[in-house]
Design a protein around this motif. Structure first.
Motif, short mmCIF file in Angstrom:
data_model
loop_
_atom_site.label_atom_id
_atom_site.label_comp_id
_atom_site.label_asym_id
_atom_site.label_seq_id
_atom_site.Cartn_x
_atom_site.Cartn_y
_atom_site.Cartn_z
N LYS A 123 26.28 -11.35 -32.63
CA LYS A 123 25.70 -12.41 -31.81
C LYS A 123 26.82 -13.13 -31.07
O LYS A 123 27.80 -13.56 -31.67
CB LYS A 123 24.93 -13.42 -32.70
CG LYS A 123 24.44 -14.64 -31.96
CD LYS A 123 23.34 -14.32 -30.95
CE LYS A 123 22.98 -15.51 -30.10
NZ LYS A 123 22.01 -15.18 -29.04
N ALA A 124 26.67 -13.23 -29.76
CA ALA A 124 27.66 -13.96 -28.96
C ALA A 124 26.94 -15.05 -28.17
O ALA A 124 25.85 -14.83 -27.66
CB ALA A 124 28.36 -13.01 -28.00
N PHE A 125 27.52 -16.22 -28.14
CA PHE A 125 27.05 -17.26 -27.24
C PHE A 125 28.01 -17.28 -26.06
O PHE A 125 29.10 -17.84 -26.14
CB PHE A 125 27.04 -18.63 -27.92
CG PHE A 125 26.02 -18.73 -29.02
CD1 PHE A 125 24.65 -18.86 -28.72
CD2 PHE A 125 26.39 -18.70 -30.35
CE1 PHE A 125 23.72 -18.96 -29.73
CE2 PHE A 125 25.44 -18.80 -31.36
CZ PHE A 125 24.11 -18.92 -31.06
N GLY A 126 27.63 -16.64 -24.98
CA GLY A 126 28.54 -16.50 -23.85
C GLY A 126 29.75 -15.69 -24.25
O GLY A 126 29.62 -14.57 -24.75
N GLU A 127 30.93 -16.26 -24.11
CA GLU A 127 32.16 -15.55 -24.45
C GLU A 127 32.44 -15.60 -25.95
O GLU A 127 33.21 -14.82 -26.48
CB GLU A 127 33.35 -16.19 -23.70
CG GLU A 127 33.33 -15.99 -22.20
CD GLU A 127 33.59 -14.53 -21.83
OE1 GLU A 127 34.69 -14.04 -22.12
OE2 GLU A 127 32.66 -13.89 -21.29
N HIS A 128 31.78 -16.58 -26.60
CA HIS A 128 32.11 -16.84 -27.99
C HIS A 128 31.36 -15.92 -28.92
O HIS A 128 30.14 -15.98 -29.04
CB HIS A 128 31.78 -18.31 -28.29
CG HIS A 128 32.15 -18.72 -29.68
ND1 HIS A 128 33.38 -18.46 -30.24
CD2 HIS A 128 31.42 -19.36 -30.63
CE1 HIS A 128 33.41 -18.94 -31.46
NE2 HIS A 128 32.24 -19.48 -31.73
N GLN A 129 32.09 -15.03 -29.60
CA GLN A 129 31.49 -14.07 -30.52
C GLN A 129 31.34 -14.73 -31.89
O GLN A 129 32.33 -14.91 -32.60
CB GLN A 129 32.39 -12.82 -30.62
CG GLN A 129 31.75 -11.65 -31.31
CD GLN A 129 30.79 -10.87 -30.42
OE1 GLN A 129 30.95 -10.86 -29.21
NE2 GLN A 129 29.79 -10.26 -31.02
N VAL A 130 30.11 -15.12 -32.24
CA VAL A 130 29.91 -15.83 -33.50
C VAL A 130 29.76 -14.84 -34.65
O VAL A 130 30.36 -14.99 -35.71
CB VAL A 130 28.66 -16.73 -33.41
CG1 VAL A 130 28.46 -17.47 -34.72
CG2 VAL A 130 28.81 -17.72 -32.27
N LEU A 131 28.95 -13.81 -34.43
CA LEU A 131 28.80 -12.77 -35.45
C LEU A 131 29.44 -11.49 -34.93
O LEU A 131 29.10 -11.02 -33.84
CB LEU A 131 27.32 -12.52 -35.77
CG LEU A 131 26.51 -13.70 -36.30
CD1 LEU A 131 25.10 -13.26 -36.66
CD2 LEU A 131 27.18 -14.34 -37.52
N ARG A 132 30.38 -10.93 -35.69
CA ARG A 132 31.08 -9.74 -35.22
C ARG A 132 30.44 -8.47 -35.76
O ARG A 132 30.13 -7.55 -35.03
CB ARG A 132 32.54 -9.77 -35.64
CG ARG A 132 33.31 -10.87 -34.94
CD ARG A 132 34.69 -11.09 -35.55
NE ARG A 132 35.21 -12.37 -35.11
CZ ARG A 132 35.78 -12.57 -33.93
NH1 ARG A 132 35.93 -11.58 -33.09
NH2 ARG A 132 36.22 -13.77 -33.59
#
Lengths: 539, 251
Positions: B16-25
Motif C-alpha cells: 500500500k502506498a499513499f502517493g510516494e510514501h510506501q506504507v506497506l512493502r
C-alpha cells in the motif's frame, strides 16, 4: 421513528392548512380569454386607479384577491368592456411590471394613467389619449419655494417624482434643483412631503386635486405656464397601451374612446376624485392608536390574514421544496469519483451544471429572478404561469441553490468514521448515505435551514414585483390607501417578527427533540429492560 | 486438506502506498479459523493500514487478499458481501450517532444480511447482553462513556456473525480505567472460538490472548511467531528495542 412520522404529519397538516388558506387568494385566472378583458394597472394611483375592499361605486374585482379596483381608469375600462361585451377584470400590477405584463400577454390593455412616450412606443402601441393633463409641482404651503414664478426659482429645492415616469425627467428642466432619487409610488412621495425629506414632487394636476382632499396643507405650482417649459404632446396626455400587432383591439379601443365626450370624461374624473379613499381624519384627531388598529383591522383584516397565509405558504413550500432540491444537489456533488472513465466524465458534466445552477441563483437577486422567470416564460414560450405557482417555483429554486451548499457542508462535516463504520458492515453507498450520513448531515444543517426559512418569510416581499399578494404587498396597499405609513408598516413588521420568532422556536424544539438528553437516565429506561433481566436470572 | 479448509484469509505480498510514501512493502500471512492474531509494532509501522487494507477501507496498491481462496481485489468481486463477513471494531468506536444502541446493532443485519426485524432484534439483544450493555439499548452513543461505546461497537460487529473480527487499537482512545472492561469483553469473545485479528498496544493482553503474534515495522513483518517466542525471546533487534519500552510495567 414514531416521532419522525408524527413530525411529518404535523408539517403535512400545516401545509394543507396554508394551501386551503392560500387558495382563496389564488383563484385560477379567468376561464375564457374572449369573455374577459384583462386590464393592467397599479390600483395604487388615485384618482386614476386605487384598491378598495368592497365593490361600492361600481368597482371591479382585482384578479387573484378579494379586493376591488376603482377610479377614472376603471370607469374608462368599464365603458370599453361594455362596448366589447367583455367582462373587465383588473390585474393589479406594479408600475414597472405593466409593460412586460402586456408584451407577455398576461393582460390585454394597460389603463394606468400612462403617457405614450416615444420610449414606450418602441415596446407597445398606444391608443388616442383618454386624458390630457397639466404638470405641477406639489409643495407644502409653508415651503419657501411656493412663490416660485420661473423654472430657475427652484434652485436648491429637493424634488422627486415617480420612478419610471416622465415626471422624473422633467426635474432636469428646473435649473439648479436637486433631483432626489425617484420614488416607487405617490403614497411614498406624499409621505416624504409630510415628513419633510423632500421639498416637493412633480405630478399632474389631478394628483394635486386628489391629494388636496386628504391633505389641505399643500399647494400646486403650474409648470406648463412657466416660460421655457417644454413637454412633448405625447408626454402630457395619457393613453391606453395595447400589445404590438393587436391592431384589431387597438382600433376598437380608439373607436370607443371617440364616443366618450370631453364633458363625460371630466365628469368621470371629478367623481373619481370624490370617491377615492380618504383618511378618516376625524378618527385621527379624536381616536387613539387602538381605534386606528381596530378600524384598519375591520377593513383590511381578511386581506392581512390572506397576506400572512400567502407569505407562509410561499416560505414553507419554498423551503421544503428547496430543501429537497438542495438535498439532491448536495448528494450528487459529494459522490466520490467513480472508477470508470465514462461515469467520471458524466459526473463531471453533471457537477458542472449543478455548480452553474448554484452560482447563478445564489449570485442574482431573487427579485430579478422573479421578473425574468415570470415575464420571460410568458414572453418566449407563451406559457401563462399562475402567479402563486411562479412565486413558489422561484422561491424553491432560489432556496435550493442556497441549501445545496448547506447540505454539502453537512455531509462533508460528518465524521469520516461514520462512513467507514457503515462500509465495514458491508452497506452499499446508497445505504450509507440514506441511513447514516444524511440524517446526521441534515441534523447538522438544521440551524442553517431554519435561517433559510426565516429569510424566505422576509424575502417573499420582493415577489411584489410579480404582484403576489403576500404580506408586504398587502401592507403597501393598506398604507397607500390609509396614508398611515408608520403605523401600517410597524404593524406589518410586528407580524413578520411574530412569524419568524415562532418559527425559530419551533425549529429549536425540533432540534432539541432530535438531540435528546445529554445524559442517559438508566432509571427511566429500567422498565423496558426489566424483562431481559429476569430472563437472565432464570439462566 | 483439513488445514486448507481452516484457512479463512490469506494475505499475499500486500502493498500500500499513499502517493510516494510506501506504507506497506510486503505483508504476507494467513488467518486460520478460530485463531487469534495480534499485530504489534511501532507507530507508523503499518499495523493499522494492514488491518484497513484487509477490510478494503484502504485500497491496496499491490498483492492479493484471498478469502476462502478467492482474491477479493479481483474486478467484479462482491466487496460488500465480503465486508459483511469481516467485522471491524474501530479505535474511535464510530457508533452511528443518529441511532440508539439497539439500532446500531440491528441496522447492518437488516440492511446487509436482510434479516427480519424481530430476528435482528433478538440477535442484537443477545450480543448486547454478552457485552453487558443491555440496560442501555435506548441510549444514544453520545450519552455513553468511551468504554461503553466500544462494547456496543463490539456487539454491533458480532451481530453480523462475522467469520473474522478485526480490532483496530480498540482501547487506545479510552481512559485507563475503561480499558479493562473492553479487554474483558474481548477475552470472553476469544473463548467462543471467534477468529480475531487485533492491532494493539496492550502487550500483556496480546501475550495472553494470542495464538500468533506479528511484529510489523517499516511496512514489513519483521518477526512473527508464538506469543512466548515474540515477547520473551525476540530474535530481531527492532522487536527487542520496541518491547524494551514495555518490559518493566506491562508483562
Amino acid at each position: 421513528m414514531k416521532s419522525r412520522t408524527r413530525l411529518l404529519a404535523l408539517i403535512a397538516t400545516i401545509l394543507m392548512l396554508f394551501i386551503t388558506f392560500g387558495n382563496h387568494s389564488t383563484r385560477v385566472e379567468a376561464a375564457n380569454d374572449s369573455d374577459v378583458l384583462k386590464v393592467g394597472m397599479e390600483a395604487n394611483y388615485p384618482p386614476y386607479n386605487w384598491t378598495q375592499t368592497t365593490d361600492a361605486n361600481g368597482a371591479v374585482p382585482i384578479d387573484g384577491t378579494h379586493a376591488y379596483a376603482n377610479g377614472y381608469d376603471v370607469q374608462i375600462a368599464k365603458i370599453i368592456g361594455k362596448k366589447l361585451h367583455r367582462k373587465v377584470v383588473v390585474e393589479k400590477t406594479e408600475w414597472d411590471g405593466l409593460l412586460p405584463s402586456l408584451t407577455s400577454g398576461k393582460i390585454d390593455l394597460i389603463i394606468a394613467g400612462m403617457s405614450p412616450t416615444a420610449e414606450r412606443r418602441k415596446a407597445i402601441n398606444f391608443s388616442v389619449p383618454y386624458r390630457k393633463g397639466t404638470f405641477v409641482i406639489i409643495l407644502n404651503k409653508t415651503n419657501k419655494y411656493v412663490t416660485a414664478k420661473s423654472l430657475s426659482d427652484f434652485k436648491g429645492a429637493k424634488l422627486t417624482a415617480q420612478q419610471g415616469t416622465l415626471h422624473y425627467g422633467l426635474i432636469k428642466q428646473l435649473k439648479g434643483a436637486k433631483r432626489e432619487p425617484a420614488m416607487r409610488d405617490f403614497s411614498a412621495m406624499r409621505q416624504s412631503l409630510i415628513s419633510g425629506t423632500i421639498d416637493g414632487y412633480v405630478a399632474e394636476d389631478i394628483e394635486y386635486e386628489s391629494y388636496k382632499g386628504v391633505n389641505p396643507n399643500i399647494v400646486a405650482i403650474n409648470l406648463n405656464k412657466m416660460p421655457g417649459f417644454k413637454v412633448p404632446y405625447s408626454d402630457s396626455v395619457t393613453s391606453i397601451g395595447v400589445k404590438k400587432g393587436n391592431t384589431k383591439l387597438l382600433n376598437e379601443v380608439n373607436a370607443i374612446l371617440k364616443t366618450i365626450p370631453e364633458k363625460k370624461r371630466q365628469q368621470l374624473m371629478i367623481t373619481a376624485v370624490k370617491q377615492q379613499p380618504k383618511t378618516e381624519s376625524t378618527d385621527k384627531k379624536t381616536g387613539k392608536k387602538q381605534s386606528w388598529l381596530v378600524t384598519t383591522w375591520n377593513q383590511y383584516g381578511n386581506m392581512i390574514l390572506s397576506g400572512i397565509g400567502m407569505t407562509l405558504l410561499i416560505a414553507l413550500v419554498g423551503t421544503i421544496a428547496g430543501f429537497i432540491i438542495g438535498l439532491l444537489v448536495g448528494i450528487v456533488r459529494t459522490i466520490p469519483t467513480p472508477t470508470t472513465t465514462g461515469k467520471k466524465i458524466g459526473l463531471k458534466i453533471v457537477n458542472w451544471l449543478l455548480s452553474v445552477y448554484v452560482e447563478v441563483f445564489r449570485g442574482t437577486p431573487m427579485m430579478v429572478q422573479a421578473a425574468v422567470i415570470y415575464y420571460g416564460i410568458a414572453q418566449f414560450w407563451h406559457l401563462n404561469l399562475n402567479r402563486t405557482l411562479a412565486a413558489l417555483i422561484i422561491v424553491s429554486i432560489n432556496t435550493g441553490a442556497y441549501l445545496a451548499e448547506v447540505i454539502r457542508g453537512g455531509i462533508i462535516s460528518t465524521p469520516e468514521g461514520q462512513f467507514e463504520a457503515a462500509s465495514a458492515l458491508g452497506m452499499t453507498h446508497n445505504q450509507r448515505m440514506w441511513h447514516i450520513i444524511l440524517p446526521q448531515a441534515i441534523r447538522n444543517s438544521l440551524p442553517s435551514i431554519t435561517n433559510e426559512f426565516i429569510v424566505n418569510i422576509k424575502d417573499t416581499s420582493v415577489l411584489s414585483i410579480i404582484s403576489v399578494s403576500e404580506l408586504f404587498f398587502v401592507g403597501t396597499t393598506i398604507a397607500s390607501q390609509t396614508f398611515q405609513f408608520f403605523p401600517t408598516y410597524l404593524t406589518i413588521s410586528a407580524i413578520y417578527l411574530v412569524l419568524t420568532f415562532t418559527i425559530t422556536r419551533i425549529f429549536n424544539l425540533i432540534e432539541r427533540k432530535l438531540d435528546g438528553n445529554r445524559n442517559y437516565n438508566l432509571m427511566a429506561n429500567q422498565i423496558q429492560v426489566g424483562n431481559p433481566k429476569n430472563s437472565e436470572g432464570n439462566n | 486438506m483439513a488445514e486448507n479448509n481452516d484457512k479463512i484469509l490469506s494475505i499475499n505480498h500486500l502493498q500500500k502506498a499513499f502517493g510516494e510514501h510506501q506504507v506497506l512493502r510486503d505483508i504476507s500471512f494467513d488467518i486460520n479459523k478460530g485463531e487469534i492474531v495480534s499485530i504489534i509494532g511501532p507507530s507508523g509501522g503499518g499495523k493499522s493500514t494492514t488491518l484497513r487494507c484487509i477490510n478494503l477501507l484502504e485500497e491496496p496498491t499491490g498483492g492479493e487478499i484471498r478469502f476462502h481462496g478467492d482474491n477479493v481485489l479481483d474486478a467484479g468481486y462482491d466487496r460488500n458481501k465480503f465486508r459483511a463477513k469481516v467485522g471491524m471494531v474501530f479505535q474511535q468506536f464510530d457508533l452511528f450517532e443518529n441511532k440508539n444502541v439497539l439500532q446500531n446493532c440491528m441496522i447492518g443485519q437488516e440492511l446487509v444480511l436482510k434479516r427480519a426485524k424481530e430476528e435482528a432484534k433478538e440477535i442484537a439483544l443477545e450480543n448486547l447482553r454478552k457485552v453487558g450493555m443491555e440496560p442501555f439499548i435506548n441510549a444514544k452513543p453520545k450519552q455513553l462513556s468511551g468504554g461503553q461505546q466500544q462494547r456496543v461497537a463490539i456487539a454491533r460487529a458480532i451481530s453480523m456473525n462475522p467469520e473474522v473480527l478485526l480490532f483496530d487499537e480498540p482501547t487506545s482512545a479510552l481512559d485507563p480505567e475503561m480499558v479493562g472492561e473492553v479487554l474483558d469483553v474481548m477475552q470472553k469473545l476469544a473463548t467462543t472460538g471467534l477468529t480475531m485479528v487485533i492491532v494493539t498496544h496492550e502487550m500483556g493482553f496480546a501475550k495472553n490472548i494470542s495464538d500468533h503474534v506479528l511484529f510489523i515495522s517499516d511496512g514489513v513483518i519483521t518477526e512473527e511467531g508464538a506469543p512466548e517466542q515474540i515477547f520473551d525471546h525476540p530474535a530481531n533487534e527492532k522487536t527487542q528495542k520496541f518491547l524494551r519500552n514495555f518490559k518493566q510495567n506491562d508483562f
